[in-house]
Design a protein around this motif. Structure first.
Motif: not given
Ligand code: NAP
Length: 346
Positions: A167-170, A334-336, A232-234, A192-194, A208-210, A188-190, A284-288
């Motif tokens: 994803g965007a961050v990962g 759905r997003n890649v 940790e994102n999930v 294609e993503k792997v 693929n965790y699924k 990741a969940g597909s 925890g991290i908060l970007v702000g």
């Molecule tokens: P992203 O990864 O681009 O999109 C979200 C992804 O999460 C989806 O593509 C999906 O990927 C996965 N997902 C959705 N539902 C899920 C589930 N039930 N179990 C496991 N995975 C699931 O989003 P992002 O913007 O990079 O954000 C990633 C994480 O960082 C999020 O938790 C977001 O809240 C957090 N974040 C935090 C901060 C902060 O300041 N703390 C800032 C930005 C983002 P798969 O197909 O791989 O499942």
């Protein structure tokens, strides 16, 4: 479009507060009007929105109550707001002038009148794709940078695991870790993503965790000696499995827990005693809270982008009418890559 003209303004509004899994129909497209002139006596700015960023945090703003939230919720009938890239149409603010490219928080609409300019920043590098300011050069990039480099205290050769890794961050955390000489695995969940993780972003391994019945066993397979750093994102079951596989003195940066977003009651975490027995630091991290690092982050990342040492995959939806679907798509994977909506091109 000329300055001072009154024009129609397509907008995305919240229809009603969301409970459970969000649907496209929770948001509606509407057409208002806007005068392309910043009101006299204000420091307001009028912008034309170009790119919208879809971000997981927006889910919590769609619902009425959320004890964990850090921003007020959207109001039914009001325009959705979020991170965008825009161009200034008119400005009474000394820091912005007509024609400037900016990124920050505006509305999900064709044009926005911005009275709160604290969240607006000038685009500094115009020789990279502008949409990057919704992701790699915006909030997602700074989150990855501060979360990994500041919170995780990484060292060369360490074992790093990232969930929602494509994803965007990962995708960035993984590439930062590779640049530091770490061993990096992502989930990741597909397929294609792997494949993206291994073949485009240079992760050592990905799964693929699924398709894994036993996440603990999957992690043991990829980390026989344990994990030093978990980004940790999930949350949920993945966090429980990771805790069992962390090394002594491991670090966990808690960036998000997207698996919990649509639940009315979050799942419990069962293996927290590992924090004690393995003396793990979980933070925890908060970007702000890391905005002061943004200039340093730009100096770090822009050369890597220009030299082609860091890739960034953006998933683009065309048109404001696609924005609701693009946002809710985050919660089913759905997003890649970074999910962006194009409202208009420069
Ligand atoms: P992203 O990864 O681009 O999109 C979200 C992804 O999460 C989806 O593509 C999906 O990927 C996965 N997902 C959705 N539902 C899920 C589930 N039930 N179990 C496991 N995975 C699931 O989003 P992002 O913007 O990079 O954000 C990633 C994480 O960082 C999020 O938790 C977001 O809240 C957090 N974040 C935090 C901060 C902060 O300041 N703390 C800032 C930005 C983002 P798969 O197909 O791989 O499942």
């Amino acid at each position: 479009m000329t300055k001072g003209e009154v024009v129609s303004n397509k907008q995305v509004l919240l229809k009603d507060y969301v409970v459970g899994i969000p649907k496209e129909t929770d948001m509606v497209l509407s057409t208002g009007i806007i005068k392309l002139k910043a009101p006299q006596g204000s420091e307001a700015v009028v912008v034309k929105n170009l790119y919208l960023s879809c971000d997981p945090y927006m889910r919590s703003l769609l619902q009425k109550h959320d004890r964990f939230r850090f921003f007020p919720s959207y109001t039914p009938g009001s325009v959705i707001t979020g991170h965008t890239v825009a161009t200034v149409v008119d400005s009474n603010h000394p820091n912005f002038k007509e024609g400037d490219l900016v990124w920050g928080i505006t509305g999900w609409e064709e044009y926005s009148l911005i009275t709160e300019t604290n969240f607006l920043h000038k685009v500094e590098h115009t020789d990279v794709p502008l949409s990057y300011y919704t992701g790699i050069l915006g909030m997602s990039g700074l989150t990855a940078y501060a979360g990994f480099h500041e919170v995780c205290s990484p060292k060369e050769g360490e074992n790093v695991f990232i969930s929602a890794a494509s994803g965007a961050v990962g995708q960035l955390v993984g590439q930062f870790a590779k640049l530091m000489g770490c061993y990096v695995v992502g989930s990741a969940g597909s397929k294609e993503k792997v494949d993206l993780l291994k073949n485009k972003f240079g992760f050592d391994e990905a799964f693929n965790y699924k398709e894994e019945d036993d996440l603990d066993a999957a992690l043991r397979r990829y980390f026989p000696e344990g994990i030093d750093i978990y980004f940790e994102n999930v949350g949920g079951k993945m966090l429980d499995a990771v805790l069992l596989n962390m090394k002594i003195n491991g670090r966990i940066a808690v960036c998000g827990m997207i698996s919990q977003s649509n639940l009315e009651k979050p799942e419990g975490v069962h293996n927290l005693f590992c924090l004690v027995s393995k003396q793990i630091r979980m933070e925890g991290i908060l970007v702000g809270n890391w905005l002061h690092l943004y200039p340093k982050f730009l100096d770090f990342i822009v050369p890597f982008i220009k030299e082609g040492k860091i890739s960034y995959v953006v998933d683009t939806a065309e048109g404001l009418d696609k924005a609701p679907g693009a946002l809710i798509g985050l919660f089913s994977g759905r997003n890649v890559g970074k999910q962006v909506v194009v409202v208009a091109r420069e």
